[in-house]
Scaffold this active site. Structure first.
Site, PDB file in Angstrom:
ATOM      1  N   ALA A   1       4.039   3.975   0.990  1.00 57.91           N
ATOM      2  CA  ALA A   1       4.740   4.469   2.191  1.00 57.91           C
ATOM      3  C   ALA A   1       5.818   3.446   2.548  1.00 57.91           C
ATOM      4  CB  ALA A   1       3.774   4.720   3.346  1.00 57.91           C
TER       5      ALA A   1
ATOM      6  N   MET B   1       0.838  -1.202   0.000  1.00 59.02           N
ATOM      7  CA  MET B   1       0.000   0.000   0.000  1.00 59.02           C
ATOM      8  C   MET B   1       0.875   1.256   0.000  1.00 59.02           C
ATOM      9  SD  MET B   1      -3.438  -0.864   2.086  1.00 59.02           S
ATOM     10  CE  MET B   1      -2.812  -0.575   3.724  1.00 59.02           C
TER      11      MET B   1
ATOM     12  N   HIS C   1       9.191  -3.614   3.268  1.00 61.32           N
ATOM     13  CA  HIS C   1       8.688  -3.821   1.904  1.00 61.32           C
ATOM     14  C   HIS C   1       9.839  -4.196   0.959  1.00 61.32           C
ATOM     15  CE1 HIS C   1       5.573  -0.757   3.356  1.00 61.32           C
ATOM     16  NE2 HIS C   1       4.829  -1.788   3.022  1.00 61.32           N
TER      17      HIS C   1
ATOM     18  N   GLY D   1       4.652 -10.466   3.874  1.00 62.81           N
ATOM     19  CA  GLY D   1       5.418 -10.462   5.119  1.00 62.81           C
ATOM     20  C   GLY D   1       4.759 -11.260   6.238  1.00 62.81           C
TER      21      GLY D   1
HETATM   22  P1  AMP Z   1       1.406  -2.977   3.529  1.00 59.78           P
HETATM   23  O1  AMP Z   1       1.990  -1.929   2.615  1.00 59.78           O
HETATM   24  O2  AMP Z   1       1.417  -2.604   4.951  1.00 59.78           O
HETATM   25  O3  AMP Z   1       0.077  -3.473   3.020  1.00 59.78           O
HETATM   26  O4  AMP Z   1       2.367  -4.207   3.440  1.00 59.78           O
HETATM   27  C1  AMP Z   1       2.735  -4.780   2.207  1.00 59.78           C
HETATM   28  C2  AMP Z   1       3.521  -6.035   2.446  1.00 59.78           C
HETATM   29  O5  AMP Z   1       4.696  -5.732   3.185  1.00 59.78           O
HETATM   30  C3  AMP Z   1       2.749  -7.080   3.244  1.00 59.78           C
HETATM   31  O6  AMP Z   1       3.032  -8.366   2.692  1.00 59.78           O
HETATM   32  C4  AMP Z   1       3.320  -6.925   4.620  1.00 59.78           C
HETATM   33  O7  AMP Z   1       3.231  -8.108   5.408  1.00 59.78           O
HETATM   34  C5  AMP Z   1       4.770  -6.605   4.307  1.00 59.78           C
HETATM   35  N1  AMP Z   1       5.419  -5.930   5.433  1.00 59.78           N
HETATM   36  C6  AMP Z   1       4.934  -4.867   6.136  1.00 59.78           C
HETATM   37  N2  AMP Z   1       5.776  -4.563   7.150  1.00 59.78           N
HETATM   38  C7  AMP Z   1       6.812  -5.438   7.078  1.00 59.78           C
HETATM   39  C8  AMP Z   1       8.003  -5.644   7.852  1.00 59.78           C
HETATM   40  N3  AMP Z   1       8.304  -4.882   8.900  1.00 59.78           N
HETATM   41  N4  AMP Z   1       8.840  -6.654   7.492  1.00 59.78           N
HETATM   42  C9  AMP Z   1       8.549  -7.431   6.421  1.00 59.78           C
HETATM   43  N5  AMP Z   1       7.439  -7.295   5.655  1.00 59.78           N
HETATM   44  C10 AMP Z   1       6.576  -6.315   5.981  1.00 59.78           C
END
Ligand code: AMP
Length: 287
Positions: free
Chosen positions: A33, A31, A38, A148
């Site tokens: 940011a 998403m 990521h 993640g």
């Molecule tokens: P998001 O942008 O929050 O929807 O996350 C996108 C992807 O990044 C998802 O698969 C999350 O699980 C992964 N993710 C978010 N935070 C972390 C982190 N600290 N370490 C590893 N992967 C992450």
């Protein structure tokens, strides 16, 4: 050079070309940011694939009416710089109309494993996630997609969708990337004030302490959970949605500690909701 595409048709054209050239493709949905967590997913995709496609889409369907869709951090220019440096080949960044055209009426719902944890505290969240991830996988048809462990319940939901709907992709889970004090990187950490940022590390510390005590038999789940709740409250957390030990595969309450389990927590610092989880190794069978 990182190409940015906004439509499913151009995404498909590019991926088709790579596939015809015999290349393997990894998909990394986000998403935006973006942070080092990521980017670790990008590196993971690179390890087994020739091309990495990242997606940035702040998915309105996974936000509840009182949640932070409007204020969720957005900054495509910075994200593009990071993705380019990480070696991403293509960014798919559609607008809401491309993903949810007029009269959009289909929902992907996963039952069972969504009846607990974030499924209870965020009604509708996993429908939104399962639907958008199904769409992204079918739009890009990658060989692998990387998610993640940080969002472990989400990872299990996605694995289930892919298995149940026979979507031909390998789902890879990647370890959580953390700050030095243990706080899991998250786009929402940007919401934290200075004092809250310091308090936030207590979430991982509490999980780690409880996990170690349960694993080694020094403590039992119920007492460890109660102690963790108290520590979190003392550390400044204002509301705790859950702090629970569950089976790592089924997410059923962990009763048999001789199976791998996981400790899950979601807690609020003021207006910011943080989640995290850690593995709890199976206890040895006494002989
Ligand atoms: P998001 O942008 O929050 O929807 O996350 C996108 C992807 O990044 C998802 O698969 C999350 O699980 C992964 N993710 C978010 N935070 C972390 C982190 N600290 N370490 C590893 N992967 C992450």
């Amino acid at each position: 050079m990182l190409d940015i595409v906004r439509t499913v048709a151009t995404l498909r054209d590019q991926v088709d070309e790579w596939r015809r050239a015999g290349q393997r493709i990894a998909l990394v949905p986000t998403m935006g940011a973006l942070h080092a967590g990521h980017l670790s997913l990008v590196h993971q995709g690179r390890e087994t694939c020739d091309r990495v496609v990242a997606t940035i889409f702040v998915n309105p369907a996974q936000f509840g009416p009182s949640e932070d869709f409007a204020t969720y951090p957005r900054g495509e220019a910075d994200d593009v710089t990071k993705l380019e440096a990480a070696g991403v080949d293509l960014l798919f960044a559609p607008d809401v109309g491309e993903m949810y055209p007029e009269n959009f009426a289909t929902n992907v719902t996963v039952s069972g494993i969504t009846d607990c944890l974030c499924g209870l505290s965020r009604p509708g969240f996993f429908d939104g996630v399962a639907t958008v991830v199904s769409k992204l996988l079918l739009q890009a048809l990658p060989d692998v997609a990387v998610f993640g462990d940080k969002d472990y319940q989400q990872l299990l939901v996605i694995r289930r969708v892919v298995r149940d709907l026979n979507i031909p992709v390998d789902i890879i889970g990647a370890p959580t990337v953390r700050e030095q004090d243990g706080l899991a990187l998250s786009s929402r950490n940007a919401y934290l004030g200075t004092a809250e940022r310091q308090q936030a590390a207590a979430l991982f510390r509490s999980l780690g302490t409880a996990a170690e005590n349960i694993e080694t038999g020094r403590g039992e789940p119920e007492a460890e959970t109660a102690a963790a709740l108290q520590r979190l409250t003392e550390s400044g957390f204002t509301k705790i949605d859950y702090f629970e030990l569950r089976d790592a595969e089924t997410l059923a309450p962990a009763v048999n500690l001789q199976r791998p389990s996981r400790l899950f927590a979601a807690a609020w610092l003021g207006a910011t909701r943080l989640i995290d989880n850690v593995s709890v190794a199976a206890r040895a069978i006494p002989n």
